[in-house]
Design a protein around this motif. Structure first.
Motif, PDB file in Angstrom:
ATOM      1  N   TYR A   1       0.699  -1.303  -0.200  1.00  0.00           N
ATOM      2  CA  TYR A   1      -0.043  -0.013  -0.046  1.00  0.00           C
ATOM      3  C   TYR A   1       0.840   1.300  -0.019  1.00  0.00           C
ATOM      4  CZ  TYR A   1      -3.782  -3.321   1.390  1.00  0.00           C
ATOM      5  OH  TYR A   1      -4.471  -4.301   1.005  1.00  0.00           O
ATOM      6  N   SER A   2       2.056   1.219   0.633  1.00  0.00           N
ATOM      7  CA  SER A   2       2.859   2.341   0.711  1.00  0.00           C
ATOM      8  C   SER A   2       3.519   2.483  -0.613  1.00  0.00           C
ATOM      9  CB  SER A   2       4.095   1.930   1.681  1.00  0.00           C
ATOM     10  OG  SER A   2       3.844   1.745   2.776  1.00  0.00           O
ATOM     11  N   LEU A   3       3.747   1.725  -1.515  1.00  0.00           N
ATOM     12  CA  LEU A   3       4.251   1.669  -2.713  1.00  0.00           C
ATOM     13  C   LEU A   3       3.231   2.170  -3.677  1.00  0.00           C
ATOM     14  CD1 LEU A   3       6.285  -1.711  -3.437  1.00  0.00           C
ATOM     15  CD2 LEU A   3       7.120   0.659  -3.067  1.00  0.00           C
ATOM     16  N   SER A   4       1.777   1.694  -3.374  1.00  0.00           N
ATOM     17  CA  SER A   4       0.737   2.203  -4.368  1.00  0.00           C
ATOM     18  C   SER A   4       0.447   3.740  -4.017  1.00  0.00           C
ATOM     19  CB  SER A   4      -0.388   1.205  -4.084  1.00  0.00           C
ATOM     20  OG  SER A   4      -0.375  -0.007  -4.327  1.00  0.00           O
ATOM     21  N   TRP A   5       0.687   4.033  -2.889  1.00  0.00           N
ATOM     22  CA  TRP A   5       0.470   5.484  -2.378  1.00  0.00           C
ATOM     23  C   TRP A   5       1.485   6.364  -3.131  1.00  0.00           C
ATOM     24  CZ3 TRP A   5       0.530   7.552   3.275  1.00  0.00           C
ATOM     25  CH2 TRP A   5      -0.098   8.802   3.235  1.00  0.00           C
TER      26      TRP A   5
ATOM     27  N   ARG B   1       7.892   9.182 -15.110  1.00  0.00           N
ATOM     28  CA  ARG B   1       7.085   8.922 -14.219  1.00  0.00           C
ATOM     29  C   ARG B   1       5.928   8.284 -14.448  1.00  0.00           C
ATOM     30  NH1 ARG B   1       9.514  11.955 -10.654  1.00  0.00           N
ATOM     31  NH2 ARG B   1      11.024  13.796 -11.032  1.00  0.00           N
ATOM     32  N   LEU B   2       5.215   8.402 -15.520  1.00  0.00           N
ATOM     33  CA  LEU B   2       3.847   7.795 -15.627  1.00  0.00           C
ATOM     34  C   LEU B   2       4.046   6.246 -15.564  1.00  0.00           C
ATOM     35  CD1 LEU B   2       0.894   7.972 -16.656  1.00  0.00           C
ATOM     36  CD2 LEU B   2       1.418   7.876 -18.840  1.00  0.00           C
ATOM     37  N   VAL B   3       5.110   5.739 -16.211  1.00  0.00           N
ATOM     38  CA  VAL B   3       5.163   4.100 -16.203  1.00  0.00           C
ATOM     39  C   VAL B   3       5.601   4.157 -14.737  1.00  0.00           C
ATOM     40  CG1 VAL B   3       6.914   2.479 -16.972  1.00  0.00           C
ATOM     41  CG2 VAL B   3       6.105   4.202 -18.482  1.00  0.00           C
ATOM     42  N   LEU B   4       6.508   4.712 -14.098  1.00  0.00           N
ATOM     43  CA  LEU B   4       6.700   4.286 -12.507  1.00  0.00           C
ATOM     44  C   LEU B   4       5.388   4.357 -11.924  1.00  0.00           C
ATOM     45  CD1 LEU B   4       8.952   3.825 -10.289  1.00  0.00           C
ATOM     46  CD2 LEU B   4       9.039   6.349 -10.007  1.00  0.00           C
ATOM     47  N   GLY B   5       4.647   5.298 -11.884  1.00  0.00           N
ATOM     48  CA  GLY B   5       3.351   5.521 -11.201  1.00  0.00           C
ATOM     49  C   GLY B   5       2.500   4.358 -11.251  1.00  0.00           C
ATOM     50  N   LEU B   6       2.195   3.985 -12.555  1.00  0.00           N
ATOM     51  CA  LEU B   6       1.415   3.239 -12.936  1.00  0.00           C
ATOM     52  C   LEU B   6       1.860   1.533 -12.346  1.00  0.00           C
ATOM     53  CD1 LEU B   6       0.237   4.037 -16.723  1.00  0.00           C
ATOM     54  CD2 LEU B   6      -1.124   4.208 -14.206  1.00  0.00           C
ATOM     55  N   GLY B   7       2.936   1.549 -12.528  1.00  0.00           N
ATOM     56  CA  GLY B   7       3.728   0.104 -12.149  1.00  0.00           C
ATOM     57  C   GLY B   7       3.286   0.162 -10.442  1.00  0.00           C
ATOM     58  N   LEU B   8       3.979   1.249  -9.973  1.00  0.00           N
ATOM     59  CA  LEU B   8       3.545   0.993  -8.407  1.00  0.00           C
ATOM     60  C   LEU B   8       2.232   1.008  -7.959  1.00  0.00           C
ATOM     61  CD1 LEU B   8       6.392   3.872  -7.153  1.00  0.00           C
ATOM     62  CD2 LEU B   8       6.503   1.244  -7.115  1.00  0.00           C
ATOM     63  N   LEU B   9       1.268   1.530  -8.527  1.00  0.00           N
ATOM     64  CA  LEU B   9      -0.087   1.474  -8.182  1.00  0.00           C
ATOM     65  C   LEU B   9      -0.516  -0.002  -8.338  1.00  0.00           C
ATOM     66  CD1 LEU B   9      -1.915   4.509  -9.996  1.00  0.00           C
ATOM     67  CD2 LEU B   9      -2.233   3.683  -7.548  1.00  0.00           C
ATOM     68  N   SER B  10       0.090  -0.676  -9.338  1.00  0.00           N
ATOM     69  CA  SER B  10      -0.419  -2.143  -9.677  1.00  0.00           C
ATOM     70  C   SER B  10       0.130  -3.140  -8.548  1.00  0.00           C
ATOM     71  CB  SER B  10       0.163  -2.459 -10.865  1.00  0.00           C
ATOM     72  OG  SER B  10       1.509  -2.529 -11.186  1.00  0.00           O
ATOM     73  N   VAL B  11       1.149  -2.739  -7.691  1.00  0.00           N
ATOM     74  CA  VAL B  11       1.780  -3.351  -7.000  1.00  0.00           C
ATOM     75  C   VAL B  11       0.723  -4.179  -5.904  1.00  0.00           C
ATOM     76  CG1 VAL B  11       3.467  -3.645  -5.015  1.00  0.00           C
ATOM     77  CG2 VAL B  11       3.869  -2.555  -6.916  1.00  0.00           C
ATOM     78  N   ALA B  12      -0.234  -3.375  -5.384  1.00  0.00           N
ATOM     79  CA  ALA B  12      -1.200  -4.018  -4.177  1.00  0.00           C
ATOM     80  C   ALA B  12      -1.861  -5.129  -5.055  1.00  0.00           C
ATOM     81  CB  ALA B  12      -1.919  -2.836  -3.698  1.00  0.00           C
ATOM     82  N   PRO B  13      -2.541  -4.728  -6.136  1.00  0.00           N
ATOM     83  CA  PRO B  13      -3.743  -5.522  -6.624  1.00  0.00           C
ATOM     84  C   PRO B  13      -2.909  -6.932  -7.088  1.00  0.00           C
ATOM     85  CG  PRO B  13      -3.504  -3.645  -8.106  1.00  0.00           C
ATOM     86  CD  PRO B  13      -2.925  -3.184  -6.674  1.00  0.00           C
ATOM     87  N   LEU B  14      -1.826  -6.735  -7.759  1.00  0.00           N
ATOM     88  CA  LEU B  14      -0.976  -7.779  -8.342  1.00  0.00           C
ATOM     89  C   LEU B  14      -0.597  -8.860  -6.950  1.00  0.00           C
ATOM     90  CD1 LEU B  14       1.339  -6.494 -11.105  1.00  0.00           C
ATOM     91  CD2 LEU B  14      -0.769  -8.135 -11.333  1.00  0.00           C
ATOM     92  N   ALA B  15      -0.173  -7.955  -6.025  1.00  0.00           N
ATOM     93  CA  ALA B  15       0.228  -9.022  -4.537  1.00  0.00           C
ATOM     94  C   ALA B  15      -0.745  -9.749  -4.107  1.00  0.00           C
ATOM     95  CB  ALA B  15       0.872  -8.013  -3.796  1.00  0.00           C
ATOM     96  N   ILE B  16      -2.000  -9.278  -4.198  1.00  0.00           N
ATOM     97  CA  ILE B  16      -3.239  -9.845  -3.594  1.00  0.00           C
ATOM     98  C   ILE B  16      -3.779 -10.918  -4.496  1.00  0.00           C
ATOM     99  CG2 ILE B  16      -5.618  -9.457  -2.800  1.00  0.00           C
ATOM    100  CD1 ILE B  16      -4.795  -6.651  -2.149  1.00  0.00           C
TER     101      ILE B  16
END
Length: 773
Positions: free
Chosen positions: A291-295, A316-331
């Motif tokens: 969740y920290s990474l998604s934030w 930055r867009l690629v980095l942001g979208l990548g980090l945003l996807s961490v939580a749903p992918l992990a779950i």
């Protein structure tokens, strides 16, 4: 008039504090009155800490578990409780409740286990009083006296939120919601300060810290607010494009990125403090690094909507979208075990049977007065007002503040319509929205709605400060459940008990017992185990399962139980095929088929029409005579004399059973069948005249009473004298209430010595209230 306006926030704050003090005083008296128990003191309890838990705060159970957890952390000398053994016994279960809130309770208690109860029940109230004063000063500093006045008014009038921080309500929802509200207000102020001062960055950092604390306490409270913030920034970025200079847009973007990065790092630090180094697992129901990474990823993406012009835009867009996807992918990769709250069994239990998971209007219909319903709903008119005003100013700088206040509150209101558990947070988020709405100059209607919307809530608050009307049935039932827990502890010591989830919590809390299933996602396994036990397909299989689970007692109340719901859920969601009509619970409660390995323990509620407490003790298999005698005596003590006497023909068929013959003798005496009484009594005396010393105490007491009734006073006295010579607390505990009352009365009637004052006091203490003199 201008002087009055300048001091208006102080007057509003003083009024809020005065009424809160008055209301809290009444609630304090009410808590103390309903907490008086018939089973108190070191005389009865030897369990560690059990004698310290006395208060009956409300109809909620979360605060009871917080208190138990904090007391355990003090005993263990550890600020973090990761496992408990009193739930899902004997294996125990994980605990993921925030140690920061537990530390706040410990601080108020002075790290004294005996003061934890009151500290927990006052923790939210103290926190809200401090926060209210600080926010009043903060908004006075950055806005004006009118807006500062909104703070104490809102804390008093937003009823759904105020219900989370009254004296006696001690769970984590209030501090989690406060963290979100403070974080949102600080973010709004920091956005407003862009271009005005250099304090915007510090305010944004403070905002991210507040949100990180909210995630630490309850991440579920924060995620919808982040979704609302994202929607606000995206919409403003699309609608107001080109309405501000590139330099100002760049400042907005830098502020959002800084807020997200600092918040992500803060929340990561919170996670490490909570779980490092030994418990860093894959539990996504609580704060986690994903969740920290998604934030951080959210901040990177949102910053681009302010036209943050630099050459790294794509990166930055690629980095942001990548980090945003961490939580749903992990779950997704971790599977269902990492998100127990989505387990079908648990979801169905919540959505069907827990009121807070039902819709808002269904909850308001449950006993809420018309004034309270109006006071709860009216402030939400400001959401519609904010939308209408935003349409008119959508390309101006204040429009962003309005959207930041609007979207989180609107989103939480929508969630509340689906599940009422969100309504407290939705109400609290009206404070940031009201601040934004009132700060937009030139819209008098919005200002009128802001203050007008809180008037009914203020009226309810003022009335509550002078009159508290607790639900009499709920108070009585909670007191009974407390006394049952104490009674079982006094008689049998610490036990493992199967009961419905809420009843289990009270048994753990007041009696220091162990249970199987409580309403928490960490105990999903325990809930299913409890359902499996109640759903046993037959009595033989039930005995096997009870033995494997180490169950000592089954406790069922005639009010508010969850046992039948257990059966339905188990039948629908578990693999085992069961026939509900022949399941263990159905046969025990509805058909009154008591197997010979369950001993019914009498607990009579005199004067409680229709209420019933069923207690069954798991014992080795009894022979038919013993089982009949136990049932006869149980029915008598419970006041069902006709049902007891209906067993006489069955008792007559087991002449070789001493317990059955003693009960038969009592039955004949009740029926005034003198000749049969004398014959059976003489047969019992002849059968055992040489071995009276080996009788169980219960049989000795009953036989002594019958001997006295039959005119054999000397024999009655001799029987009791032999027992008194070896009497101790363990033997006293073995007697049901009626037999213990009979023992005390016989000792007095026969003028016997040997019953020490200490044992007499102990005996009187553990008698059920209905049998005291």
């Amino acid at each position: 008039m201008s002087r009055l306006i300048r001091v208006l926030p102080l007057l509003a704050l003083a009024l809020f504090l005065a009424l809160t003090f008055r209301e809290s005083k009444l609630r304090l008296v009410a808590i103390e009155e309903r907490s008086v128990s018939d089973y108190n003191g070191d005389t009865l309890f030897s369990g560690e800490g059990s004698e310290l838990r006395e208060l009956v705060p409300s109809g909620r159970n979360d605060e009871l578990h917080w208190i138990m957890n904090v007391q355990q952390s003090i005993r263990d000398g550890d600020g973090r409780v990761r496992n408990v053994d009193h739930d899902n016994a004997p294996e125990g279960r994980e605990v993921h409740w925030s140690s920061v809130y537990a530390s706040w309770i410990r601080l108020l208690a002075g790290n004294d286990e005996g003061k934890v109860e009151w500290a927990a029940l006052a923790a939210n109230l103290v926190l809200v009083l401090i926060t209210t004063a600080c926010l009043t000063v903060l908004l006075w500093r950055f806005f004006d006296p009118w807006i500062a006045t909104l703070v104490p008014f809102s804390m008093a009038a937003l009823l759904a939120f105020r219900d989370t921080h009254k004296l006696g309500v001690g769970d984590h929802h209030a501090p989690a919601i406060l963290s979100v509200v403070v974080g949102l207000l600080l973010l709004m102020i920091s956005v407003r300060q862009i271009g005005k001062s250099k304090g915007a960055t510090l305010l944004a950092c403070s905002s991210s810290l507040s949100f990180a604390l909210g995630m630490w306490i309850n991440v579920v409270s924060v995620i919808p607010v982040f979704a609302g913030l994202a929607a606000a920034i995206v919409l403003h970025g699309l609608i107001a494009k080109g309405s501000v200079s590139d330099e100002t847009a760049g400042e907005y973007g830098r502020l959002v990125r800084f807020w997200a990065w600092s918040g992500g790092l803060f929340s990561l630090l919170c996670y490490l403090v909570e779980y490092a180094p030994a418990n860093m697992g894959w539990r996504f129901e609580v704060n986690h690094p994903v969740y920290s990474l998604s934030w951080i990823g959210m901040g990177e993406v949102l910053a681009l909507f302010f036209r943050f012009n630099d050459r790294s835009r794509v990166r930055r867009l690629v980095l942001g979208l990548g980090l945003l996807s961490v939580a749903p992918l992990a779950i997704l990769l971790a599977g269902m075990d990492s998100m127990q709250i989505f387990d079908p069994f648990l979801l169905a239990m919540h959505n069907r049977y827990l009121a807070e998971f039902q819709g808002l209007f269904a909850n308001l219909a449950l006993g809420s007065s018309a004034l309270r319903s109006i006071a709860t709903l009216l402030p939400f008119v400001s959401i519609a007002a904010a939308l209408l005003i935003w349409i008119q100013i959508r390309k101006s700088k204040p429009a962003l503040l309005l959207l930041i206040g609007f979207f989180p509150a609107a989103l939480l209101l929508i969630l509340s319509l689906y599940q009422a558990r969100w309504i407290a947070e939705a109400s609290a988020l009206l404070l940031p929205l009201s601040v934004a709405l009132y700060s937009v100059s030139g819209f008098r209607l919005g200002k009128v709605l802001v203050f007008g919307g809180v008037i009914p809530g203020l009226a309810v608050f003022a009335l509550g400060a002078f009159a508290i009307s607790p639900d009499a049935d709920e108070v009585r039932q909670r007191k009974i459940e407390k006394d049952v827990a104490r009674y079982l502890r006094a008689r049998f010591g610490e036990s493992t008990i199967l009961a419905s989830p809420d009843a289990t919590t009270n048994l753990l809390y007041y009696g220091g017992h162990k249970g199987i299933g409580t309403f928490y996602w960490e105990n999903n396994v325990g809930l299913k185990r409890a359902a499996r036990l109640f759903a046993s397909p037959n009595l033989e299989e039930a005995q096997k399962r009870f033995s494997e689970a180490g169950i000592d007692f089954v406790v069922i109340y005639s009010w508010g139980g969850f046992e039948k719901e257990y059966l339905k859920l188990y039948q629908e969601y578990e693999d085992e095929s069961i026939d509900l009509e022949n399941a263990f619970l159905t046969r025990l409660v509805e058909r009154q088929e008591i197997p010979n390995w369950l001993e019914p323990i009498p607990y009579r509620l005199d004067g409680q029409e229709g209420d019933l407490v069923l207690i069954f003790r798991v014992v080795p298999k009894m022979n038919p005579g013993e089982a009949l005698a136990v049932r006869f005596e149980y029915l008598l003590e419970m006041g069902f004399a006709d049902a007891a006497l209906a067993l006489v023909p069955l008792l007559e068929r087991v002449p070789g059973s001493l317990p059955a013959q003693i009960s038969l003798c009592r039955a004949y005496a009740m029926q005034e069948r003198g000749q049969e009484f004398v014959e059976v009594l003489q047969g019992v005396l002849n059968l055992n005249s040489s071995s009276f010393e080996s009788l169980e105490l219960v049989d000795t007491v009953r036989l002594s009473g019958l001997s006295l009734l039959g005119g054999q006073r000397d024999l009655a006295a001799w029987l009791l004298e032999e027992s008194l010579a070896r009497l101790d607390k363990k033997m006293i505990r073995s007697l049901n209430g009626e037999d213990l009352r009979r023992l005390l009365d016989l000792v007095e009637a026969l003028g016997l010595n040997g019953y020490t004052p200490e044992l007499r006091s102990f005996s009187e203490a553990i008698l059920p209230p209905s049998l005291r003199r």
